[in-house]
Design an enzyme around this catalytic site. Structure first.
Site, PDB file in Angstrom:
ATOM      1  N   ASP A  31     -18.928  -2.850 -10.731  1.00  0.00           N
ATOM      2  CA  ASP A  31     -17.908  -3.573 -11.490  1.00  0.00           C
ATOM      3  C   ASP A  31     -18.536  -4.178 -12.750  1.00  0.00           C
ATOM      4  O   ASP A  31     -19.649  -4.709 -12.713  1.00  0.00           O
ATOM      5  CB  ASP A  31     -17.301  -4.679 -10.605  1.00  0.00           C
ATOM      6  CG  ASP A  31     -16.000  -5.222 -11.161  1.00  0.00           C
ATOM      7  OD1 ASP A  31     -14.964  -5.030 -10.502  1.00  0.00           O
ATOM      8  OD2 ASP A  31     -16.021  -5.838 -12.247  1.00  0.00           O
ATOM      9  N   ASN A  86      -6.650  -5.589  -4.135  1.00  0.00           N
ATOM     10  CA  ASN A  86      -5.598  -6.413  -4.734  1.00  0.00           C
ATOM     11  C   ASN A  86      -4.395  -5.519  -5.024  1.00  0.00           C
ATOM     12  O   ASN A  86      -4.544  -4.452  -5.634  1.00  0.00           O
ATOM     13  CB  ASN A  86      -6.099  -7.053  -6.034  1.00  0.00           C
ATOM     14  CG  ASN A  86      -7.232  -8.034  -5.792  1.00  0.00           C
ATOM     15  OD1 ASN A  86      -7.239  -8.748  -4.787  1.00  0.00           O
ATOM     16  ND2 ASN A  86      -8.199  -8.079  -6.703  1.00  0.00           N
ATOM     17  N   VAL A  95      -5.976  -3.596 -12.896  1.00  0.00           N
ATOM     18  CA  VAL A  95      -6.036  -2.161 -13.229  1.00  0.00           C
ATOM     19  C   VAL A  95      -5.156  -1.425 -12.220  1.00  0.00           C
ATOM     20  O   VAL A  95      -5.383  -1.513 -11.006  1.00  0.00           O
ATOM     21  CB  VAL A  95      -7.492  -1.626 -13.181  1.00  0.00           C
ATOM     22  CG1 VAL A  95      -7.505  -0.140 -13.529  1.00  0.00           C
ATOM     23  CG2 VAL A  95      -8.399  -2.409 -14.132  1.00  0.00           C
ATOM     24  N   HIS A  99      -7.893   0.690  -6.145  1.00  0.00           N
ATOM     25  CA  HIS A  99      -9.346   0.551  -6.027  1.00  0.00           C
ATOM     26  C   HIS A  99      -9.685  -0.458  -4.961  1.00  0.00           C
ATOM     27  O   HIS A  99      -8.954  -1.420  -4.717  1.00  0.00           O
ATOM     28  CB  HIS A  99      -9.986   0.146  -7.367  1.00  0.00           C
ATOM     29  CG  HIS A  99      -9.357  -1.048  -7.998  1.00  0.00           C
ATOM     30  ND1 HIS A  99      -8.169  -0.984  -8.684  1.00  0.00           N
ATOM     31  CD2 HIS A  99      -9.742  -2.351  -8.053  1.00  0.00           C
ATOM     32  CE1 HIS A  99      -7.858  -2.184  -9.133  1.00  0.00           C
ATOM     33  NE2 HIS A  99      -8.797  -3.041  -8.754  1.00  0.00           N
ATOM     34  N   HIS A 101     -12.594  -3.106  -3.751  1.00  0.00           N
ATOM     35  CA  HIS A 101     -13.789  -3.853  -4.157  1.00  0.00           C
ATOM     36  C   HIS A 101     -14.710  -3.961  -2.946  1.00  0.00           C
ATOM     37  O   HIS A 101     -14.273  -4.331  -1.852  1.00  0.00           O
ATOM     38  CB  HIS A 101     -13.436  -5.296  -4.559  1.00  0.00           C
ATOM     39  CG  HIS A 101     -12.559  -5.428  -5.758  1.00  0.00           C
ATOM     40  ND1 HIS A 101     -13.040  -5.795  -6.996  1.00  0.00           N
ATOM     41  CD2 HIS A 101     -11.228  -5.261  -5.930  1.00  0.00           C
ATOM     42  CE1 HIS A 101     -12.033  -5.870  -7.866  1.00  0.00           C
ATOM     43  NE2 HIS A 101     -10.925  -5.548  -7.238  1.00  0.00           N
TER      44      HIS A 101
END
Ligand code: DGP
Length: 113
Positions: A31, A86, A95, A99, A101
């Site tokens: 990230d 998220n 975004v 994805h 994390h």
């Protein structure tokens, strides 16, 4: 036509990333705004906007993302870590390409903000 996200531009190679893993289904990279000593994003190559848009036929892909996160966590010598997805602006998604994390390398508090 949906607008290309920054992650599609990373997937196409247009924008560089610090890659840690790639296979036929996903790409993982560090990230750019790390929230912990280890902060890696695992993204599917398939452009799914968020977990909300994932379907039953994405089951294998979603499982693959989680297992890949665990594999990378071990590669990074993490014993404890957190995986976060998220979904939606109010949950902190910025975004709109699904994805996961992978966060670790320090103690993490709960509940999240
Ligand atoms: P989220 O807030 O869950 O949508 O997470 C998006 C993450 O993506 C955020 O932690 C910052 C990261 N990010 C945004 N742009 C880039 C980029 O160009 N390169 C990399 N490596 N990470 C990015």
């Amino acid at each position: 036509m949906t607008q290309e996200t920054i992650f599609e531009r990373i997937l196409s190679g247009e924008i560089p990333c610090s890659e840690v893993h790639q296979d036929e289904l996903c790409l993982a990279f560090r990230d750019i705004e790390p929230q912990a000593p280890i902060h890696i994003l695992i993204i599917p190559k398939k452009p799914i906007k968020s977990l909300r848009e994932a379907h039953e036929n994405d089951q294998n892909l979603l499982g693959h993302l989680l297992l890949t996160a665990a594999k990378i966590a071990k590669q990074e010598n993490l014993k404890d870590w957190r995986t976060v997805i998220n979904t939606g602006e109010k949950a902190g998604q910025t975004v709109f390409h699904l994805h996961l994390h992978l966060i670790g390398g320090r103690s993490l508090s709960w509940p999240p903000g």
